[in-house]
Design a protein around this motif. Sequence first.
Motif, PDB file in Angstrom:
ATOM      1  N   SER A  32       0.788  -1.291   0.058  1.00 17.16           N
ATOM      2  CA  SER A  32       0.149   0.143   0.087  1.00 17.16           C
ATOM      3  C   SER A  32       0.828   1.246   0.117  1.00 17.16           C
ATOM      4  N   LEU A  33       0.371   2.346  -0.367  1.00 19.02           N
ATOM      5  CA  LEU A  33       0.980   3.653  -0.350  1.00 19.02           C
ATOM      6  C   LEU A  33       0.663   4.312   0.909  1.00 19.02           C
ATOM      7  N   VAL A  34       1.425   5.132   1.342  1.00 22.71           N
ATOM      8  CA  VAL A  34       1.235   5.902   2.551  1.00 22.71           C
ATOM      9  C   VAL A  34       0.013   6.653   2.452  1.00 22.71           C
ATOM     10  N   ARG A  35      -0.020   7.352   1.265  1.00 18.08           N
ATOM     11  CA  ARG A  35      -1.364   8.379   0.935  1.00 18.08           C
ATOM     12  C   ARG A  35      -2.447   7.535   0.990  1.00 18.08           C
ATOM     13  N   GLU A  36      -2.372   6.319   0.570  1.00 19.84           N
ATOM     14  CA  GLU A  36      -3.703   5.500   0.512  1.00 19.84           C
ATOM     15  C   GLU A  36      -4.199   5.282   1.979  1.00 19.84           C
TER      16      GLU A  36
ATOM     17  N   LEU B  63       0.292   2.711   9.990  1.00 21.11           N
ATOM     18  CA  LEU B  63       0.987   4.277  10.084  1.00 21.11           C
ATOM     19  C   LEU B  63       1.845   4.428  11.110  1.00 21.11           C
ATOM     20  N   GLU B  64       1.499   3.987  12.318  1.00 21.03           N
ATOM     21  CA  GLU B  64       1.903   4.218  13.542  1.00 21.03           C
ATOM     22  C   GLU B  64       3.329   3.575  13.640  1.00 21.03           C
ATOM     23  N   ASN B  65       3.373   2.154  12.733  1.00 22.67           N
ATOM     24  CA  ASN B  65       4.653   1.497  12.557  1.00 22.67           C
ATOM     25  C   ASN B  65       5.430   1.971  11.447  1.00 22.67           C
ATOM     26  N   TYR B  66       5.176   3.090  10.704  1.00 22.57           N
ATOM     27  CA  TYR B  66       5.771   3.295   9.384  1.00 22.57           C
ATOM     28  C   TYR B  66       6.987   4.309   9.630  1.00 22.57           C
ATOM     29  N   ASN B  67       7.952   4.049   8.985  1.00 21.07           N
ATOM     30  CA  ASN B  67       9.212   4.979   8.573  1.00 21.07           C
ATOM     31  C   ASN B  67       9.759   4.831   7.430  1.00 21.07           C
ATOM     32  N   PHE B  68       9.946   6.296   6.834  1.00 20.06           N
ATOM     33  CA  PHE B  68      10.269   6.444   5.474  1.00 20.06           C
ATOM     34  C   PHE B  68      11.457   5.516   5.203  1.00 20.06           C
TER      35      PHE B  68
ATOM     36  N   MET C  68      -7.684   5.923   4.403  1.00 23.19           N
ATOM     37  CA  MET C  68      -8.110   4.997   4.757  1.00 23.19           C
ATOM     38  C   MET C  68      -8.560   5.334   6.419  1.00 23.19           C
ATOM     39  N   GLN C  69      -7.503   5.874   7.005  1.00 19.62           N
ATOM     40  CA  GLN C  69      -7.522   6.104   8.441  1.00 19.62           C
ATOM     41  C   GLN C  69      -8.606   7.389   8.618  1.00 19.62           C
ATOM     42  N   ALA C  70      -8.722   8.340   7.715  1.00 22.41           N
ATOM     43  CA  ALA C  70      -9.462   9.493   7.848  1.00 22.41           C
ATOM     44  C   ALA C  70     -11.315   8.893   7.566  1.00 22.41           C
ATOM     45  N   ASN C  71     -11.454   7.586   7.181  1.00 20.08           N
ATOM     46  CA  ASN C  71     -12.526   7.174   6.830  1.00 20.08           C
ATOM     47  C   ASN C  71     -13.516   7.204   8.124  1.00 20.08           C
ATOM     48  N   GLU C  72     -14.394   7.570   8.260  1.00 18.62           N
ATOM     49  CA  GLU C  72     -15.150   7.719   9.636  1.00 18.62           C
ATOM     50  C   GLU C  72     -16.363   6.539   9.588  1.00 18.62           C
ATOM     51  N   HIS C  73     -16.635   6.213   8.011  1.00 13.64           N
ATOM     52  CA  HIS C  73     -17.619   5.113   7.700  1.00 13.64           C
ATOM     53  C   HIS C  73     -17.254   3.635   7.999  1.00 13.64           C
ATOM     54  N   ASN C  74     -15.762   3.349   8.170  1.00 13.37           N
ATOM     55  CA  ASN C  74     -15.406   2.086   8.313  1.00 13.37           C
ATOM     56  C   ASN C  74     -14.273   2.045   9.335  1.00 13.37           C
ATOM     57  N   HIS C  75     -15.053   1.965  10.465  1.00  9.43           N
ATOM     58  CA  HIS C  75     -13.807   2.228  11.552  1.00  9.43           C
ATOM     59  C   HIS C  75     -12.880   0.930  11.807  1.00  9.43           C
ATOM     60  N   GLU C  76     -13.238  -0.146  11.490  1.00  5.34           N
ATOM     61  CA  GLU C  76     -12.309  -1.409  11.417  1.00  5.34           C
ATOM     62  C   GLU C  76     -11.426  -1.344  10.249  1.00  5.34           C
ATOM     63  N   LEU C  77     -11.305  -0.747   9.251  1.00 10.08           N
ATOM     64  CA  LEU C  77     -10.596  -0.601   8.155  1.00 10.08           C
ATOM     65  C   LEU C  77      -9.623   0.737   8.278  1.00 10.08           C
TER      66      LEU C  77
END
Length: 556
Positions: free
Chosen positions: A458-462, A483-488, A466-475
């Motif tokens: 997946s892309l970070v942007r994608e 994203l919490e575990n991601y480093n460039f 998804m994280q900002a999607n309030e309609h699918n809490h599980e996803l």
Amino acid sequence: MAADVDKTLPEDGSKISPQRGHQSPGSGSWISKGLWTLLLVGAVPLLAFGIKYYQDAQFIKRHEESVRTLGAEGLFLFSSLDTDHDLYLSPEEFKPIAEKLTGITPPVDYEEEVAHDPNGETLTLEAKMQPLLLDSMTKSKDGFLGVSHSSLGGLRSWKSPVVPSSTFSASQFRVFLPPKNKVEVGDTWWVIPSELNIFTGYLPNNRYHPPSPKGKEVLIHSLLSMFHPRPFIKSRFAPQGAVACIRASNDFYYDIVFRIHAEFQLNDVPDFPFWFTPGQFTGNIVLSKDASHVRHFHLYVPNDRSLNVDMEWLYGASESSNMEVDIGYLPQMELQSTGPSTPSIIMDEEGNVIDSRDGGGGEPIQFVFEDIHWTSELSRQEAARRLDVTFYPFKKVSYLPFSEAFKRAEAENKLVHSILLWGALDDQSCSGRTLRETVLESSPVLALLNQSFISSWSLVRELENMQANEHNHELSEKARLHLENYNFPVEMMVALPNGTIVHHINANFFLDQTAMKPEEEGATFSFSGGFEDPSTSTYIGFLKEGLEKAKEYLAQ
């Protein structure tokens, strides 16, 4: 009192039931056949799984034997030449070694230019383009701070195709016809072979003008020149070249799907080079088997992901100059035929030549074409997958979309092997390129991933979306954990089906681990399995540690 039952077998051989008396002949055999059918239906998938498991185990065994025979450095050299990763070198794969040792390069077997029939059919293509969205670039977030205006000059000024419309001879498109040994639906072949290997390395960055195209490169160069005057058909980095696949056929026509990796140089002297590299060009062509007629042609840059173009520009005139890298989104870049190819000259019943664009009364002649019915075909998705695997052997493992991967992992009680990148895994960006070439195309890694994981990238942007999607809490929660575990620039993770990250490693740290001296190895990981190749053993160790840490879940 139960009635007496004659338990002797009747003469016809049918069985006797105390409750039902005589059964009709063959009823017992019907039940037996049904049971056998059920057993066979259940055995087929088990047998297929067993065969796949055996093949993967053989891959690992052959790799171990190769390490013992060649050593890590020898296997690295061998693998760089073994383009189909079957652990055997064909004469074509051995060719770079022969040229290096003998110093003799055989002449390139370019096809002779086809003499175009002046009375043959012609095809008109239209080019459409929407410029790159500057605000999709990472540098836009700080107002392109530190980026000189001249560096982006070519990008900012490129707003539309340089040639909006162009007419080609239909016979020019014979470059897409398959070779004689590729005639079945699903067959793939190299239209323009890659010339990159361990000896050539990467092509230089400090260039402005492409080399003159030859053979089949001529048409591809002409097509891409409709967008910009400086297309480079041989890209600097892998993947390089063009691959095609027969999607459908009948007695007279092919539908051929193709994929091209090329790039543009947007700047010219005195500005420093700026490379514009779309993730890929793809499309299809429907043409007659003698290339006298083209029914349809379409070429485009896919725009279904949030980022689809890699950009690199130099800050100096030498090859060692500093380079800046970014990635962005191109809404549209495509070529489309305006209609089927048509003859430019036709004759009336009396043999008089008539211009097909003018029927004699000032009106153009209208051509009517019959529908094409295919006798054999694949889905467009399957043809695209075969192109993918030809370019990228690592895609022998299916990489599913983020949400689908977790659903599949839950259904199959497996872990998710997830790769989170700033740029795409199958583009030409540095991050995706490094990971592909060092690890994911290794046969033992492919085998372990097939056995024990569901894979996704997946892309970070994608994931931010998804994280900002309030309609699918599980996803949204799964995206947040990633994203919490991601480093460039790239993070490789092992996750439970519920999204919990049980293990992860950054690509830069991974490369540092593979570069460590033998006596330093094992400082962070404990490896087993006898793999000595640094990149392969490190990734095998990472995956196995992920499995170990998730045992509590897998045991449920």
